[in-house]
Design a protein around this motif. Structure first.
Motif, PDB file in Angstrom:
ATOM      1  N   ASN A  35     -40.671  15.660   6.412  1.00 30.96           N
ATOM      2  CA  ASN A  35     -40.131  15.357   5.089  1.00 30.96           C
ATOM      3  C   ASN A  35     -40.082  16.629   4.254  1.00 30.96           C
ATOM      4  N   VAL A  36     -38.929  16.880   3.654  1.00 29.22           N
ATOM      5  CA  VAL A  36     -38.757  18.037   2.778  1.00 29.22           C
ATOM      6  C   VAL A  36     -38.388  17.520   1.388  1.00 29.22           C
ATOM      7  N   THR A  37     -39.082  18.031   0.387  1.00 31.53           N
ATOM      8  CA  THR A  37     -38.776  17.707  -1.013  1.00 31.53           C
ATOM      9  C   THR A  37     -38.685  19.007  -1.789  1.00 31.53           C
ATOM     10  N   ILE A  38     -37.649  19.111  -2.589  1.00 35.11           N
ATOM     11  CA  ILE A  38     -37.462  20.275  -3.454  1.00 35.11           C
ATOM     12  C   ILE A  38     -37.413  19.765  -4.885  1.00 35.11           C
ATOM     13  N   ARG A  39     -38.279  20.322  -5.734  1.00 37.60           N
ATOM     14  CA  ARG A  39     -38.389  19.858  -7.128  1.00 37.60           C
ATOM     15  C   ARG A  39     -38.112  21.014  -8.081  1.00 37.60           C
ATOM     16  N   SER A  68     -35.883  15.903  -8.237  1.00 39.69           N
ATOM     17  CA  SER A  68     -36.182  16.299  -6.859  1.00 39.69           C
ATOM     18  C   SER A  68     -35.058  15.873  -5.932  1.00 39.69           C
ATOM     19  N   TYR A  69     -34.952  16.586  -4.832  1.00 42.02           N
ATOM     20  CA  TYR A  69     -34.051  16.205  -3.743  1.00 42.02           C
ATOM     21  C   TYR A  69     -34.894  16.183  -2.472  1.00 42.02           C
ATOM     22  N   SER A  70     -34.786  15.093  -1.702  1.00 47.30           N
ATOM     23  CA  SER A  70     -35.602  14.929  -0.497  1.00 47.30           C
ATOM     24  C   SER A  70     -34.759  14.492   0.682  1.00 47.30           C
ATOM     25  N   TRP A  71     -35.226  14.831   1.872  1.00 46.72           N
ATOM     26  CA  TRP A  71     -34.650  14.315   3.102  1.00 46.72           C
ATOM     27  C   TRP A  71     -35.715  14.360   4.188  1.00 46.72           C
ATOM     28  N   HIS A  72     -35.462  13.592   5.252  1.00 47.59           N
ATOM     29  CA  HIS A  72     -36.380  13.610   6.398  1.00 47.59           C
ATOM     30  C   HIS A  72     -35.556  13.753   7.676  1.00 47.59           C
ATOM     31  N   LEU A 110     -45.130  17.451   5.778  1.00 47.96           N
ATOM     32  CA  LEU A 110     -44.636  17.186   4.429  1.00 47.96           C
ATOM     33  C   LEU A 110     -44.429  18.522   3.720  1.00 47.96           C
ATOM     34  N   GLN A 112     -43.260  20.351   0.577  1.00 42.53           N
ATOM     35  CA  GLN A 112     -43.015  20.174  -0.841  1.00 42.53           C
ATOM     36  C   GLN A 112     -42.787  21.541  -1.475  1.00 42.53           C
TER      37      GLN A 112
END
Length: 143
Positions: A35-39, A68-72, A110, A112
């Motif tokens: 999982n990648v999240t960019i805030r 935030s933008y997230s994807w897995h 994960l 972040q």
């Protein structure tokens, strides 16, 4: 003739057995979701990110402050999956690897990322949430 059949069985079964052992031993690397999240943590600024791998283009996204933008995804069978993002802010810009296999040990699957005025920071879960920060590669444009 019986020995020949046994040799053929061993020769054909051995690669399959080795592949099964490889898959079983690498289950965490290849089958667990990453999982990648960019805030965006730059007050009052909307930033632009474009993220991609060699297999996927996730497109361009504008993130307002606090968004935030997230994807897995799952890592490919060879373990070579990498994701990059191009970041554009008023404070600087650059292209950064946001997922590599080497970072996985620090993040436990994960990833972040925090976009800050001075650069991009990764929260390292395996190191008590310490930050690994990189400065912007390109200074802000004067235009």
């Amino acid at each position: 003739m019986k020995a020949l059949k046994q040799d053929m069985f061993v020769t054909s079964a051995l690669p399959i057995l080795l592949l099964m052992m490889l898959v079983a031993s690498s289950k965490a690397i290849f089958f667990d979701k990453k999982n990648v999240t960019i805030r965006n943590e730059i007050p009052g600024e909307t930033i632009n990110i474009q993220c991609y791998s060699s297999e996927d283009n996730l497109g361009s996204h504008d993130l307002a402050y606090g968004a935030s933008y997230s994807w897995h995804f799952r890592v490919n069978l060879w373990g070579t999956t990498k994701f990059w993002c191009d970041f554009t802010t008023k404070h600087g810009s650059g292209n950064y690897g946001v997922y590599t296999r080497n970072l996985d040990e620090l993040c436990n699957g994960l990833f972040q990322w925090l976009v800050k005025e001075n650069g991009l920071c990764l929260i390292m879960d395996a190191l008590d949430d310490q930050l690994y920060c990189q400065r912007w590669k390109k200074p802000p444009s004067l235009l």
